[in-house]
Design a protein around this motif. Sequence first.
Motif, PDB file in Angstrom:
ATOM      1  N   GLY A   1      30.413  29.135  25.697  1.00 42.43           N
ATOM      2  CA  GLY A   1      29.382  29.128  26.736  1.00 42.43           C
ATOM      3  C   GLY A   1      29.815  28.360  27.963  1.00 42.43           C
ATOM      4  O   GLY A   1      29.602  28.791  29.094  1.00 42.43           O
TER       5      GLY A   1
ATOM      6  N   THR B   1      32.905  27.781  28.892  1.00 43.66           N
ATOM      7  CA  THR B   1      33.972  28.541  29.557  1.00 43.66           C
ATOM      8  C   THR B   1      33.378  29.671  30.392  1.00 43.66           C
ATOM      9  O   THR B   1      33.779  29.892  31.542  1.00 43.66           O
ATOM     10  CB  THR B   1      34.948  29.110  28.514  1.00 43.66           C
ATOM     11  OG1 THR B   1      35.516  28.022  27.779  1.00 43.66           O
ATOM     12  CG2 THR B   1      36.039  29.921  29.172  1.00 43.66           C
ATOM     13  N   ALA B   2      32.415  30.367  29.804  1.00 41.91           N
ATOM     14  CA  ALA B   2      31.794  31.476  30.540  1.00 41.91           C
ATOM     15  C   ALA B   2      31.035  30.955  31.755  1.00 41.91           C
ATOM     16  O   ALA B   2      31.060  31.572  32.827  1.00 41.91           O
ATOM     17  CB  ALA B   2      30.852  32.238  29.612  1.00 41.91           C
ATOM     18  N   ALA B   3      30.385  29.811  31.605  1.00 42.63           N
ATOM     19  CA  ALA B   3      29.647  29.246  32.741  1.00 42.63           C
ATOM     20  C   ALA B   3      30.604  28.856  33.860  1.00 42.63           C
ATOM     21  O   ALA B   3      30.297  29.000  35.040  1.00 42.63           O
ATOM     22  CB  ALA B   3      28.836  28.042  32.282  1.00 42.63           C
ATOM     23  N   ARG B   4      31.753  28.359  33.471  1.00 39.77           N
ATOM     24  CA  ARG B   4      32.760  27.967  34.456  1.00 39.77           C
ATOM     25  C   ARG B   4      33.302  29.184  35.210  1.00 39.77           C
ATOM     26  O   ARG B   4      33.705  29.076  36.363  1.00 39.77           O
ATOM     27  CB  ARG B   4      33.891  27.226  33.727  1.00 39.77           C
ATOM     28  CG  ARG B   4      35.025  26.760  34.590  1.00 39.77           C
ATOM     29  CD  ARG B   4      34.655  25.538  35.390  1.00 39.77           C
ATOM     30  NE  ARG B   4      35.741  25.152  36.283  1.00 39.77           N
ATOM     31  CZ  ARG B   4      35.619  24.299  37.278  1.00 39.77           C
ATOM     32  NH1 ARG B   4      34.478  23.704  37.512  1.00 39.77           N
ATOM     33  NH2 ARG B   4      36.645  24.009  38.045  1.00 39.77           N
TER      34      ARG B   4
END
Lengths: 198, 245
Positions: free
Chosen positions: B23, B25-28
């Motif tokens: 999550g 990583t995806a937000a980044r």
Amino acid sequence: MVPGFVRRTAPTGNEADVRQAAPSFREVFDKHARYVWRSLLGLGVHERDVADASQHVFLVVHDRLASDQVSAGALRTFVYGVCLRVASDFRRRAHRRHERLFADPPEPTQPPEQEQAAWHRQALAQLDAVLAGLPVPQREAFVLYEIEELTMTEVARALGCPLQTAYSRLHAARRAVTSALGEPTDAGEPGHHGGGQK
Amino acid sequence: MNGPPDLPRLRSSSASGSALAAGLTAARMREPSEAQLRALDAALADSLGAASATGHAGVPRPEAPALASAGMLKVTLVLVALAGATGGVVALRHRRHVSAVTPPAPMVAVGPPRPADPPAPSPALVAPAGPGEAAVAPRLGRPDRVTTVPHPRHDGDELALIARAQRALDRQPAAALGLIENNQRLLARSAFAQEAEVIAVAALARLGRTDEARQRASRFLATFPNSVHASRMHRLVRGEAAAPQ
């Protein structure tokens, strides 16, 4: 002109070198637009509103740059500070409209080769849902540190609070997030072997 | 700058493959597409209008579709008139929906136009019709009174109010102060309470009401000691507010 403050026209993109040559608004936009967008989403602005919210942020930044009101060395934290306030404003508007504050669930079907992407989307939706349930100050500290990867000094500056307060908010947010997502609550906490590996 | 060492970030310290790591990583990675950036860029260029002398020239616009509506045309005419009357320095900006500039990129689900947007320019800025009239409210001969400026007819766009006050500050500080004072309750509850106070203090200083400016700035610093505007308020307290920028 106050030394050390951003001037409008001097060309540079290097924030560390602003005393010699401050960035134009164009350069500020090019350098900051991506993380403005990203942080607004992390702070709870709906995807449908994020473009408008980004525009709000840059209008404020433009005003400040145009009147030399931003300390050049603090430009990044200033921009994040504007993001926090604009996100707050948009969240309140969304609340008035009784809209959901987090992202839509992931799309149901994905080709096998996109399983990783689908997993990331699902995890992101979970994270967004958890963040949406946090008190706003905790969410802000978490997003700025864990997603935007500011230093804690920068986080405190952007939040406009003492450093220890920023730490307190971050710790509380980390406990809530790690608990909700099934991580050990000591993940990354100091005094817990610094890593919290499973 | 030296505080305790920063904590390991959860993205790296949490278990690889965990929901948390994925999550974060995806937000980044949740950045705008190039198409979304171009749309934002073009919308900003339109919103900034005459103020684009700051270097934000915008991107080549695919077409000029959004100015087709009568409302936007009226705003554009007012913009041109204001730019002529004020030498282009005071530019009335009208925030445009980014989605009106280019078709939305695939990631963004664009909904129907929000009823709250866009706010029409305030009568305080638009009303002067004569070519030689001031763009904002009339200048006052009595600096100890705030200008009577209509309340914003829009209920939620505090930012637009702040932007108007900020633009009025240089040439019409009384009008800027009037905007803030007349909407104090609304602004005090908004996310832009600090910006409102900064403008009010600067306006007071420019009107020669230095004692009031310093008192108000001191109250601001006591309330928001760590504000991003603190340095400016300190300068205002020191009497540098009226200095040309």
